[in-house]
Design a protein around this motif. Sequence first.
Motif, PDB file in Angstrom:
ATOM      1  N   ILE A  25       0.838  -1.206   0.000  1.00  0.00           N
ATOM      2  CA  ILE A  25       0.000   0.000   0.000  1.00  0.00           C
ATOM      3  C   ILE A  25       0.869   1.251   0.000  1.00  0.00           C
ATOM      4  O   ILE A  25       0.620   2.197  -0.747  1.00  0.00           O
ATOM      5  CB  ILE A  25      -0.963  -0.026   1.202  1.00  0.00           C
ATOM      6  CG1 ILE A  25      -1.984  -1.150   1.011  1.00  0.00           C
ATOM      7  CG2 ILE A  25      -1.658   1.321   1.376  1.00  0.00           C
ATOM      8  CD1 ILE A  25      -2.787  -1.473   2.247  1.00  0.00           C
ATOM      9  N   VAL A  26       1.909   1.254   0.821  1.00  0.00           N
ATOM     10  CA  VAL A  26       2.822   2.405   0.892  1.00  0.00           C
ATOM     11  C   VAL A  26       3.517   2.622  -0.453  1.00  0.00           C
ATOM     12  O   VAL A  26       3.602   3.752  -0.949  1.00  0.00           O
ATOM     13  CB  VAL A  26       3.863   2.210   2.023  1.00  0.00           C
ATOM     14  CG1 VAL A  26       4.984   3.231   1.934  1.00  0.00           C
ATOM     15  CG2 VAL A  26       3.182   2.285   3.380  1.00  0.00           C
ATOM     16  N   LEU A  27       3.999   1.538  -1.056  1.00  0.00           N
ATOM     17  CA  LEU A  27       4.687   1.659  -2.349  1.00  0.00           C
ATOM     18  C   LEU A  27       3.731   2.130  -3.441  1.00  0.00           C
ATOM     19  O   LEU A  27       4.119   2.937  -4.303  1.00  0.00           O
ATOM     20  CB  LEU A  27       5.338   0.329  -2.732  1.00  0.00           C
ATOM     21  CG  LEU A  27       6.528  -0.079  -1.862  1.00  0.00           C
ATOM     22  CD1 LEU A  27       6.913  -1.529  -2.126  1.00  0.00           C
ATOM     23  CD2 LEU A  27       7.713   0.847  -2.084  1.00  0.00           C
ATOM     24  N   ALA A  28       2.500   1.636  -3.418  1.00  0.00           N
ATOM     25  CA  ALA A  28       1.513   2.064  -4.418  1.00  0.00           C
ATOM     26  C   ALA A  28       1.212   3.548  -4.274  1.00  0.00           C
ATOM     27  O   ALA A  28       1.091   4.263  -5.278  1.00  0.00           O
ATOM     28  CB  ALA A  28       0.228   1.245  -4.274  1.00  0.00           C
ATOM     29  N   ALA A  29       1.113   4.019  -3.038  1.00  0.00           N
ATOM     30  CA  ALA A  29       0.862   5.447  -2.814  1.00  0.00           C
ATOM     31  C   ALA A  29       2.067   6.290  -3.230  1.00  0.00           C
ATOM     32  O   ALA A  29       1.909   7.386  -3.765  1.00  0.00           O
ATOM     33  CB  ALA A  29       0.534   5.692  -1.342  1.00  0.00           C
ATOM     34  N   PRO A  36       4.673  -2.140 -12.152  1.00  0.00           N
ATOM     35  CA  PRO A  36       6.030  -2.450 -11.687  1.00  0.00           C
ATOM     36  C   PRO A  36       6.052  -2.914 -10.222  1.00  0.00           C
ATOM     37  O   PRO A  36       6.876  -3.760  -9.854  1.00  0.00           O
ATOM     38  CB  PRO A  36       6.786  -1.130 -11.841  1.00  0.00           C
ATOM     39  CG  PRO A  36       5.995  -0.319 -12.798  1.00  0.00           C
ATOM     40  CD  PRO A  36       4.570  -0.764 -12.654  1.00  0.00           C
ATOM     41  N   ILE A  37       5.134  -2.403  -9.419  1.00  0.00           N
ATOM     42  CA  ILE A  37       5.059  -2.837  -8.021  1.00  0.00           C
ATOM     43  C   ILE A  37       4.604  -4.289  -7.947  1.00  0.00           C
ATOM     44  O   ILE A  37       5.192  -5.102  -7.228  1.00  0.00           O
ATOM     45  CB  ILE A  37       4.125  -1.909  -7.215  1.00  0.00           C
ATOM     46  CG1 ILE A  37       4.758  -0.518  -7.125  1.00  0.00           C
ATOM     47  CG2 ILE A  37       3.846  -2.473  -5.827  1.00  0.00           C
ATOM     48  CD1 ILE A  37       3.834   0.554  -6.619  1.00  0.00           C
ATOM     49  N   LEU A 153      -6.224  -0.898  -4.733  1.00  0.00           N
ATOM     50  CA  LEU A 153      -7.252  -0.273  -3.904  1.00  0.00           C
ATOM     51  C   LEU A 153      -6.690   0.386  -2.646  1.00  0.00           C
ATOM     52  O   LEU A 153      -7.356   1.219  -2.031  1.00  0.00           O
ATOM     53  CB  LEU A 153      -8.318  -1.301  -3.515  1.00  0.00           C
ATOM     54  CG  LEU A 153      -8.990  -2.008  -4.685  1.00  0.00           C
ATOM     55  CD1 LEU A 153      -9.927  -3.088  -4.183  1.00  0.00           C
ATOM     56  CD2 LEU A 153      -9.729  -1.012  -5.565  1.00  0.00           C
ATOM     57  N   GLY A 154      -5.495  -0.054  -2.261  1.00  0.00           N
ATOM     58  CA  GLY A 154      -4.759   0.562  -1.173  1.00  0.00           C
ATOM     59  C   GLY A 154      -5.496   0.693   0.125  1.00  0.00           C
ATOM     60  O   GLY A 154      -6.131  -0.232   0.610  1.00  0.00           O
TER      61      GLY A 154
END
Length: 189
Positions: A25-29, A36-37, A153-154
Motif C-alpha cells: 500500500i505504501v509503495l503504491a501510494a 512495476p510494483i 485499492l490501497g
Amino acid sequence: MEALLVSTAVVALAEIGDKTQLLAIVLAARFKRPWPIIAGIFVATIANHFLAALVGSQVASILEGVWFRYAVGASFIAMAIWTLIPDTLDGVEDKPARFGAFLTTLFAFFLVEMGDKTQIATVALGARFENVIPVTIGTTLGMMIANIPAVFLGDALIRRVPMRAVHIAAALLFLVIGLWVTAQTAGWV
C-alpha cells in the motif's frame, strides 16, 4: 494439488493485514505505478518463498520422524497464535526511491519478508508437503491474491475489510492444519 491449494489459502489469509501488504500500500501510494510494483512483489515472493520451501523440504527430509512431524504441527499452531497479533510497518521513510518502482519493491519485499509469518509458514508448508514447487507456486499465488488488490485499492481496502475477522480466519486455518498434522502423527486420523 493439496500442497498448492493449502499453500495458497494459508498465505492469502495470513498476508491480509501483514506488514508486506502494508508495504504494498505504501509503495503504491508513493509510486502510483501498480504494474512495476506487482512485478516486484511477484519476483521477490518467488525468490523468497522458493528458498523458504526448499529449506522446509530439506529439513523435513533430514529430520524425518515422529518428533519432527509433531514440531511441524506445533509450528502451525504457533503460527495461529502469531497471526492474531497485528503487524505494523515501521521504518518506512518518505524520501524518494533511488531505484524506481520495480527494484524498490523487489528489494523491499524480499527483505521485509525475511522472518515474516508468511515466510515461516512457507518453511512449515515445505516441511509438511516436502514438495518445493507446488508450495512455492501456492504461497506466491496467495501473496498475489492478497497484494494485488492492496496495490490497486490501497488504503480503502484496508479500511473496509474487517482485519480482526480475517486474522481470526487465518489463525483458525493454521490451527486446523497444526491439529491435523498432530492427529495424523499420533495415528488418530
